[in-house]
Design a protein around this motif. Structure first.
Motif, short mmCIF file in Angstrom:
data_model
loop_
_atom_site.label_atom_id
_atom_site.label_comp_id
_atom_site.label_asym_id
_atom_site.label_seq_id
_atom_site.Cartn_x
_atom_site.Cartn_y
_atom_site.Cartn_z
N VAL A 107 0.84 -1.21 0.00
CA VAL A 107 0.00 0.00 0.00
C VAL A 107 0.87 1.25 0.00
O VAL A 107 0.55 2.26 -0.65
CB VAL A 107 -0.95 -0.01 1.22
N PHE A 108 1.99 1.20 0.70
CA PHE A 108 2.91 2.34 0.73
C PHE A 108 3.43 2.65 -0.67
O PHE A 108 3.44 3.82 -1.11
CB PHE A 108 4.08 2.04 1.67
N VAL A 109 3.86 1.63 -1.41
CA VAL A 109 4.40 1.84 -2.75
C VAL A 109 3.30 2.32 -3.70
O VAL A 109 3.50 3.24 -4.50
CB VAL A 109 5.06 0.56 -3.28
N ILE A 110 2.12 1.71 -3.60
CA ILE A 110 1.00 2.12 -4.45
C ILE A 110 0.64 3.58 -4.18
O ILE A 110 0.44 4.38 -5.11
CB ILE A 110 -0.21 1.21 -4.21
N SER A 111 0.56 3.95 -2.91
CA SER A 111 0.22 5.33 -2.55
C SER A 111 1.31 6.29 -3.00
O SER A 111 1.03 7.39 -3.49
CB SER A 111 0.02 5.44 -1.03
N LEU A 112 2.58 5.88 -2.84
CA LEU A 112 3.69 6.74 -3.24
C LEU A 112 3.66 7.01 -4.74
O LEU A 112 3.89 8.14 -5.19
CB LEU A 112 5.01 6.08 -2.85
N SER A 113 3.37 5.99 -5.53
CA SER A 113 3.29 6.17 -6.98
C SER A 113 2.13 7.09 -7.36
O SER A 113 2.26 7.91 -8.28
CB SER A 113 3.14 4.82 -7.67
N GLU A 114 1.01 6.96 -6.66
CA GLU A 114 -0.13 7.84 -6.92
C GLU A 114 0.20 9.28 -6.56
O GLU A 114 -0.14 10.22 -7.29
CB GLU A 114 -1.35 7.36 -6.12
N ILE A 115 0.83 9.47 -5.41
CA ILE A 115 1.19 10.82 -4.96
C ILE A 115 2.15 11.47 -5.94
O ILE A 115 2.00 12.65 -6.28
CB ILE A 115 1.79 10.76 -3.54
N TRP A 116 3.15 10.71 -6.40
CA TRP A 116 4.13 11.25 -7.33
C TRP A 116 3.48 11.71 -8.63
O TRP A 116 3.83 12.76 -9.18
CB TRP A 116 5.19 10.19 -7.63
N LYS A 117 2.51 10.96 -9.12
CA LYS A 117 1.93 11.25 -10.42
C LYS A 117 0.85 12.33 -10.36
O LYS A 117 0.77 13.18 -11.26
CB LYS A 117 1.33 9.97 -11.03
N THR A 118 0.03 12.35 -9.34
CA THR A 118 -1.16 13.22 -9.35
C THR A 118 -1.03 14.47 -8.48
O THR A 118 -1.93 15.30 -8.51
CB THR A 118 -2.40 12.42 -8.91
N THR A 119 0.05 14.61 -7.74
CA THR A 119 0.25 15.86 -6.99
C THR A 119 0.29 17.08 -7.91
O THR A 119 -0.25 18.14 -7.56
CB THR A 119 1.53 15.79 -6.14
N PRO A 120 0.92 17.01 -9.11
CA PRO A 120 0.87 18.17 -10.01
C PRO A 120 -0.54 18.61 -10.36
O PRO A 120 -0.81 19.81 -10.48
CB PRO A 120 1.63 17.67 -11.25
#
Length: 314
Positions: free
Chosen positions: A179-192
């Protein structure tokens, strides 16, 4: 005297009647947006109604002749299945983690882009790079980075901890690391995306208000909490609403990274497996309707909770 005092707030809360110009502008707005609204309504309403209709039947593509009406039985089956509620919990956890972190990071990035003067266009272009990458591509990149055999994350973690971390740690071997890796990938992509929405809210704030607060002796944090954030409430609500709805329908990252292993299946993955892999159109349609109901409920909670009139922008 008391009657006059009691009636004053009620009179102040009454909306003034629309002027002829405002009424004509509203009618023109409906006239211009009406055709597009009708097309969008037809395009979106038909699949919803069709899914709702199919959810009332027992219907498998592998057995088209066995189609029969079962009423709400598919909904009872879905709500009575433990897998659905586990997927709801996983989806809610990922949504909460990603949206909260993205709101904080997105606001900080928006402030930076709003304050920086010289390389503003370059900075905004750089910030948008993660969001421009296809989700499937970014998901595979994060998968390869964290895998035991192909990833470099374990190597660097082991190097920084002087060998205490270990290079054999399997990030996708248990629930919370996955879940940490999945969330991290989502945060990296959609924060912009979040930062751009918040930047639009910052651009609408009158600079004179901040200058006046600074003259009155308000510090940076006081201006932030008392002037900036209250005046961009609509932008915050829109950003949170859009990202929450999008995050709640997450599919690509968990599907590619874990495939639902270690109880990391999300709601969209459950719907996909039931509808596409098992070809159970009836139960899959019921699951889709339930997911749609979740999305509508979230939207109502945000709109009612923030109490923002988007037509007035405040």
């Amino acid at each position: 005297m008391s009657t006059a005092v009691d009636d004053t707030p009620q009179q102040s809360r009454r909306k003034a009647p629309l002027s002829d110009r405002a009424r004509s502008e509203r009618n023109l707005g409906w006239l211009l947006s009406g055709p597009a609204f009708l097309v969008m309504l037809a395009v979106t309403l038909f699949p919803i109604l069709y899914a709702l209709w199919n959810s009332l039947f027992q219907f498998r593509l592998t057995d088209p002749e066995g189609r029969r009406f079962v009423g709400l039985q598919n909904y009872a089956t879905a709500l009575g299945d433990e897998l659905w509620w586990k997927a709801t919990g996983v989806t809610a956890v990922i949504t909460l983690i990603t949206v909260v972190v993205e709101l904080v990071l997105g606001f900080l990035i928006a402030l930076l882009m709003h304050r920086v003067v010289l390389p503003r266009k370059t900075l905004r272009t750089i910030v948008l790079i993660p969001y421009s990458i296809v989700t499937v591509v970014s998901a595979y990149a994060w998968l390869y980075a964290f895998r035991v055999d192909t990833g470099f994350v374990n190597y660097w973690m082991n190097t920084l901890t002087f060998g205490a971390f270990g290079e054999g740690f399997n990030w996708f071997g248990s629930f919370w690391p996955a879940v940490f890796v999945i969330s991290l990938s989502e945060i990296w992509k959609t924060t912009p995306f979040m930062s751009l929405l918040l930047l639009a809210g910052l651009a609408q704030i009158d600079g004179a208000m901040e200058e006046a607060a600074a003259v009155d002796g308000a510090g940076f944090w006081q201006r932030l909490w008392k002037v900036v954030i209250p005046n961009m409430k609509a932008a915050v609500m829109v950003a949170l609403l859009f990202r929450t709805l999008d995050a709640f329908r997450i599919f690509d990252n968990p599907f590619i990274m874990t495939g639902g292993a270690n109880e990391t299946s999300t709601l969209s993955m459950v719907v996909y497996r039931q509808t596409i892999e098992r070809m159970d159109i009836g139960l899959g349609s019921a699951l889709s309707v339930l997911l749609f109901a979740y999305v509508v409920l979230i939207a109502l909670v945000f709109v009612k909770g923030f109490k923002v009139d988007l037509t007035e922008g405040k």
